[in-house]
Design an enzyme around this catalytic site. Structure first.
Site, PDB file in Angstrom:
ATOM      1  N   ASN A   6      26.936  84.315  53.781  1.00 34.71           N
ATOM      2  CA  ASN A   6      27.401  84.541  52.569  1.00 34.71           C
ATOM      3  C   ASN A   6      25.913  84.051  51.738  1.00 34.71           C
ATOM      4  O   ASN A   6      24.992  83.295  52.190  1.00 34.71           O
ATOM      5  CB  ASN A   6      28.514  83.162  52.218  1.00 34.71           C
ATOM      6  N   HIS A  93      35.684  79.888  47.402  1.00 36.92           N
ATOM      7  CA  HIS A  93      34.574  79.399  48.228  1.00 36.92           C
ATOM      8  C   HIS A  93      34.632  77.820  47.107  1.00 36.92           C
ATOM      9  O   HIS A  93      34.684  78.035  46.034  1.00 36.92           O
ATOM     10  CB  HIS A  93      33.389  79.915  47.823  1.00 36.92           C
ATOM     11  N   GLU A  95      32.680  75.978  46.326  1.00 33.47           N
ATOM     12  CA  GLU A  95      31.419  75.743  45.148  1.00 33.47           C
ATOM     13  C   GLU A  95      31.580  76.775  43.929  1.00 33.47           C
ATOM     14  O   GLU A  95      31.214  76.059  43.063  1.00 33.47           O
ATOM     15  CB  GLU A  95      29.865  76.676  45.692  1.00 33.47           C
ATOM     16  N   GLY A 168      26.290  73.256  54.138  1.00 36.35           N
ATOM     17  CA  GLY A 168      24.644  72.710  53.653  1.00 36.35           C
ATOM     18  C   GLY A 168      24.592  71.712  54.093  1.00 36.35           C
ATOM     19  O   GLY A 168      23.419  71.043  53.809  1.00 36.35           O
ATOM     20  N   SER A 201      27.598  75.180  58.076  1.00 32.52           N
ATOM     21  CA  SER A 201      26.542  74.651  58.916  1.00 32.52           C
ATOM     22  C   SER A 201      26.326  75.542  60.018  1.00 32.52           C
ATOM     23  O   SER A 201      25.923  74.479  60.374  1.00 32.52           O
ATOM     24  CB  SER A 201      25.893  72.851  58.643  1.00 32.52           C
TER      25      SER A 201
HETATM   26  C1  PEP Z   1      29.082  78.913  52.970  1.00 35.28           C
HETATM   27  O1  PEP Z   1      28.242  78.947  51.825  1.00 35.28           O
HETATM   28  O2  PEP Z   1      30.360  79.240  52.998  1.00 35.28           O
HETATM   29  C2  PEP Z   1      28.707  77.988  53.867  1.00 35.28           C
HETATM   30  C3  PEP Z   1      29.036  77.850  55.247  1.00 35.28           C
HETATM   31  O3  PEP Z   1      26.844  77.662  54.041  1.00 35.28           O
HETATM   32  P1  PEP Z   1      26.559  76.760  55.290  1.00 35.28           P
HETATM   33  O4  PEP Z   1      26.327  77.700  55.975  1.00 35.28           O
HETATM   34  O5  PEP Z   1      25.190  76.549  54.539  1.00 35.28           O
HETATM   35  O6  PEP Z   1      26.996  75.648  55.594  1.00 35.28           O
END
Ligand code: PEP
Length: 240
Positions: A6, A93, A95, A168, A201
């Protein structure tokens, strides 16, 4: 194993050059894994051209709930995404949930994606507050029930379990908690369970711990997925 990259709101035409090493790597490890890049909409077409003749695929990060054309300024529907080469779309998602998407809207979006034959990476997961209040399974149950309401054929659905507090932040759940959540999600589907991925993460250090969780079918990777070295490293370590 599935790996969903992503890219969020990152990347431009030049960034596509970084895919060459990943394409090379994937050709020497054919059939071992499925890697799906989900760039911003502006890059779906050029990326799908670039990935032609490779075993990597392209997906989108969201879509409008109306699969038909219409007066929706600034929006892109599932049909348009499909037309420019997307095979998958990430929906639900956190976000986007945070920006106002609720379970009912996500349900409409999932239906619009299925209608045009896009595969759906459906994200579910609890916030830190919900985790602290021991509400994780309750939240997952609600998100799954409402998000997939009246969708009989779930063959196009992949679930990504993404605890909001781990996206994140560098934090990942304890293995026992992760196993519990994934098995709970699986239990909601009976014998025809979709693939269930973990996201939050994921990096080339913690993949050694995460890959040992056999109930996980792959990973949704945000931050680390924009760096070809990191994504190759994560995939390599998954199979060592
Ligand atoms: C995501 O955007 O779905 C995600 C898992 O981001 P990250 O790996 O940066 O935590």
């Amino acid at each position: 194993m599935f790996f969903i990259a992503n890219w969020k709101m990152f990347g431009d035409l030049r960034t596509l050059n970084s895919l060459d090493n990943v394409i090379k790597f994937s050709k020497t490890n054919k059939n071992k894994f499925k890697l799906i890049y989900c760039p911003p909409n502006t890059l779906i077409r050029p990326m799908s051209k670039r990935l032609k003749n490779s075993n990597l695929e392209v997906g989108a990060q969201n879509c409008h709930e109306n699969d038909d054309y219409g007066a929706f300024t600034g929006q892109v529907n599932s049909r348009m995404l499909k037309n420019v080469g997307a095979k998958y779309v990430i929906l639900g998602h956190s976000e986007n949930r945070k920006a106002g998407e609720n379970d009912n809207l996500i349900n409409l979006k999932i239906k619009s994606a299925i209608k045009v034959d896009l595969k759906v990476i459906f994200c579910v997961g609890e916030t830190l507050k919900e985790k602290k209040n021991k509400k994780t399974t309750q939240v997952l149950k609600k998100q799954i029930e409402k998000g997939l309401q009246s969708i009989k054929n779930k063959s196009k659905i992949i679930i990504a379990y993404e605890p909001v507090w781990s996206i994140g932040t560098g934090l990942i759940p304890k293995s026992e908690d992760l196993i519990k959540s994934v098995l709970f999600i699986r239990s909601r589907f009976g014998r025809k369970s979709p693939k269930i991925l973990y996201g939050g993460s994921v990096n080339s250090d913690n993949i050694n711990q995460l890959k040992n969780i056999k109930s996980i079918d792959g990973f949704l990777i945000g931050g680390a997925s924009q760096d070809p070295k990191k994504i190759i490293d994560i995939i390599k370590k998954t199979y060592i």
